[in-house]
Design an enzyme around this catalytic site. Structure first.
Site, PDB file in Angstrom:
ATOM      1  N   PHE A 220      -4.303  49.785 -12.063  1.00  0.00           N
ATOM      2  CA  PHE A 220      -5.726  49.702 -12.387  1.00  0.00           C
ATOM      3  C   PHE A 220      -6.189  48.259 -12.463  1.00  0.00           C
ATOM      4  CE2 PHE A 220      -5.096  54.017 -13.718  1.00  0.00           C
ATOM      5  CZ  PHE A 220      -6.337  54.619 -13.662  1.00  0.00           C
TER       6      PHE A 220
ATOM      7  N   ASN B 220      -8.879  46.559 -14.956  1.00  0.00           N
ATOM      8  CA  ASN B 220      -9.591  46.901 -16.179  1.00  0.00           C
ATOM      9  C   ASN B 220     -10.368  45.704 -16.706  1.00  0.00           C
ATOM     10  OD1 ASN B 220      -8.849  49.737 -17.032  1.00  0.00           O
ATOM     11  ND2 ASN B 220      -6.810  48.879 -16.702  1.00  0.00           N
TER      12      ASN B 220
ATOM     13  N   ILE C 216     -23.421  57.392 -13.663  1.00  0.00           N
ATOM     14  CA  ILE C 216     -22.956  56.295 -12.814  1.00  0.00           C
ATOM     15  C   ILE C 216     -21.600  56.640 -12.203  1.00  0.00           C
ATOM     16  CG2 ILE C 216     -22.199  53.877 -12.801  1.00  0.00           C
ATOM     17  CD1 ILE C 216     -24.311  53.357 -14.978  1.00  0.00           C
TER      18      ILE C 216
ATOM     19  N   ARG D 182     -16.637  59.424  -8.685  1.00  0.00           N
ATOM     20  CA  ARG D 182     -15.468  59.756  -9.501  1.00  0.00           C
ATOM     21  C   ARG D 182     -15.222  61.259  -9.461  1.00  0.00           C
ATOM     22  NH1 ARG D 182     -13.547  58.467 -15.722  1.00  0.00           N
ATOM     23  NH2 ARG D 182     -11.873  60.005 -15.704  1.00  0.00           N
TER      24      ARG D 182
ATOM     25  N   ARG E  74      -9.060  57.294 -10.275  1.00  0.00           N
ATOM     26  CA  ARG E  74     -10.524  57.362 -10.336  1.00  0.00           C
ATOM     27  C   ARG E  74     -11.140  56.094  -9.753  1.00  0.00           C
ATOM     28  NH1 ARG E  74      -7.499  57.629 -14.954  1.00  0.00           N
ATOM     29  NH2 ARG E  74      -8.047  56.369 -16.754  1.00  0.00           N
TER      30      ARG E  74
ATOM     31  N   ASP F 112     -14.144  54.232 -14.139  1.00  0.00           N
ATOM     32  CA  ASP F 112     -14.005  54.818 -15.474  1.00  0.00           C
ATOM     33  C   ASP F 112     -14.821  53.966 -16.430  1.00  0.00           C
ATOM     34  OD1 ASP F 112     -13.173  56.415 -17.546  1.00  0.00           O
ATOM     35  OD2 ASP F 112     -11.212  55.459 -17.769  1.00  0.00           O
TER      36      ASP F 112
ATOM     37  N   ASP G  45     -16.233  53.799 -20.441  1.00  0.00           N
ATOM     38  CA  ASP G  45     -16.118  54.360 -21.788  1.00  0.00           C
ATOM     39  C   ASP G  45     -16.821  53.474 -22.793  1.00  0.00           C
ATOM     40  OD1 ASP G  45     -14.427  56.735 -21.482  1.00  0.00           O
ATOM     41  OD2 ASP G  45     -12.874  55.322 -20.852  1.00  0.00           O
TER      42      ASP G  45
ATOM     43  N   LEU H  11     -16.815  57.715 -31.733  1.00  0.00           N
ATOM     44  CA  LEU H  11     -16.908  56.273 -31.971  1.00  0.00           C
ATOM     45  C   LEU H  11     -16.215  55.888 -33.264  1.00  0.00           C
ATOM     46  CD1 LEU H  11     -20.644  55.840 -30.989  1.00  0.00           C
ATOM     47  CD2 LEU H  11     -18.674  55.027 -29.690  1.00  0.00           C
ATOM     48  N   PRO H  12     -15.476  54.757 -33.247  1.00  0.00           N
ATOM     49  CA  PRO H  12     -15.057  53.971 -32.083  1.00  0.00           C
ATOM     50  C   PRO H  12     -14.201  54.814 -31.135  1.00  0.00           C
ATOM     51  CG  PRO H  12     -14.574  52.817 -34.144  1.00  0.00           C
ATOM     52  CD  PRO H  12     -14.922  54.213 -34.511  1.00  0.00           C
TER      53      PRO H  12
END
Length: 268
Positions: A171, A173, A194, A200, A209, A212, A214, A230-231
């Site tokens: 990935f 990130n 989005i 995705r 994917r 991603d 979040d 949350l968190p």
């Protein structure tokens, strides 16, 4: 925080469900409460350090009358959004009163009150399909085009091994700091939109994917909503989340652990 008030601003507009309301129009009365920092205006006595409430009043009237809405709620929401986007304020509370509402009883007025503000939010972003960096840049660009979102910071992108489902590519990130008018649910819905726009596909849990997105932290909010928790659960256990987040927000505080991100990352 300091405040500016405008009370009882009378406006003639054409909002309402009924045809007569749209055709004939009626009087509305608007109250505005702005939350902002007025320290420099008070200290230096300079108009440019504050908001010119005369010009703001004219702008509110122009915005309120440029389009006809069925619901008072919609007209009030659009007015809140207009003020937040166009003026340097932390929050705005607007009450719109409708003294001539079509009710066959004696009453003073019908009113809708809304309070909206800019929220500080940190997002995690990742991709491991196709042109990973381009996917992430596309997602940031789409976010940035939304007038209800301000991109504040973007971290360096780091390459990391997959977690959970291991039979997939590495990935890229990163982390993003934004300010937004959206509520957590509204923001999550926008992020999912989005992701869908960027193709995705959710076939394998923790699988490959294109993108991603979040929500990691939203102000200091704690909630257990299934749609957006949350968190973000277990964020403090994931180096691929904490490393880019520590780059852009080392002094942010995890509201459950009550620790700064820099401390969590160091311990991790």
């Amino acid at each position: 925080m300091d405040k500016i008030y405008i009370k009882g601003l009378e406006v003639f507009a054409n909002h309402g469900v009924f045809k007569e309301e749209k055709n004939l129009g009626q009087k509305f009365v608007i109250d505005v409460e702005l939350e902002l920092d007025l320290s420099d205006a008070g200290r230096y006595d300079e108009l440019k350090k504050t908001i010119h409430y005369g010009l703001l009043s004219e702008a509110i009237i122009e915005e309120f009358t440029k389009q006809s809405y069925d619901l008072l709620e919609k007209a009030t929401y659009e007015l809140c959004k207009f003020v937040l986007i166009n003026y340097d304020v932390v929050s705005v509370k607007i009450t719109v009163r409708k003294p001539w509402a079509p009710i066959k009883r004696n009453f003073d007025y019908v009113a809708v009150e809304m309070e909206k503000r800019w929220h500080k939010v940190f997002l995690a972003v990742g991709s491991n399909v196709g042109d990973k960096e381009k996917n992430i840049r596309n997602a940031i660009e789409i976010l940035d085009k939304n007038e209800e979102v301000k991109i504040k910071k973007v971290s360096t992108l780091i390459e990391t091994d997959p977690v959970g489902y291991l039979d997939q590519d590495k990935f890229l990130n990163g982390a993003i700091e934004i300010e937004t008018i959206f509520s957590p649910k509204e923001l999550m819905s926008e992020l999912l939109r989005i992701e869908k726009e960027l193709k995705r596909k959710r076939i394998i849990k923790d699988g490959p994917r294109t993108i991603d997105l979040d929500i990691l932290l939203y102000d200091n909010l704690i909630n257990d909503d299934e749609f957006v928790t949350l968190p973000h659960p277990r964020m403090e256990e994931r180096t691929f989340v904490m490393e880019p987040l520590n780059e852009i927000a080392p002094n942010a505080i995890h509201p459950i652990l009550n620790k700064r991100i820099s401390m969590i990352y160091k311990e991790l």
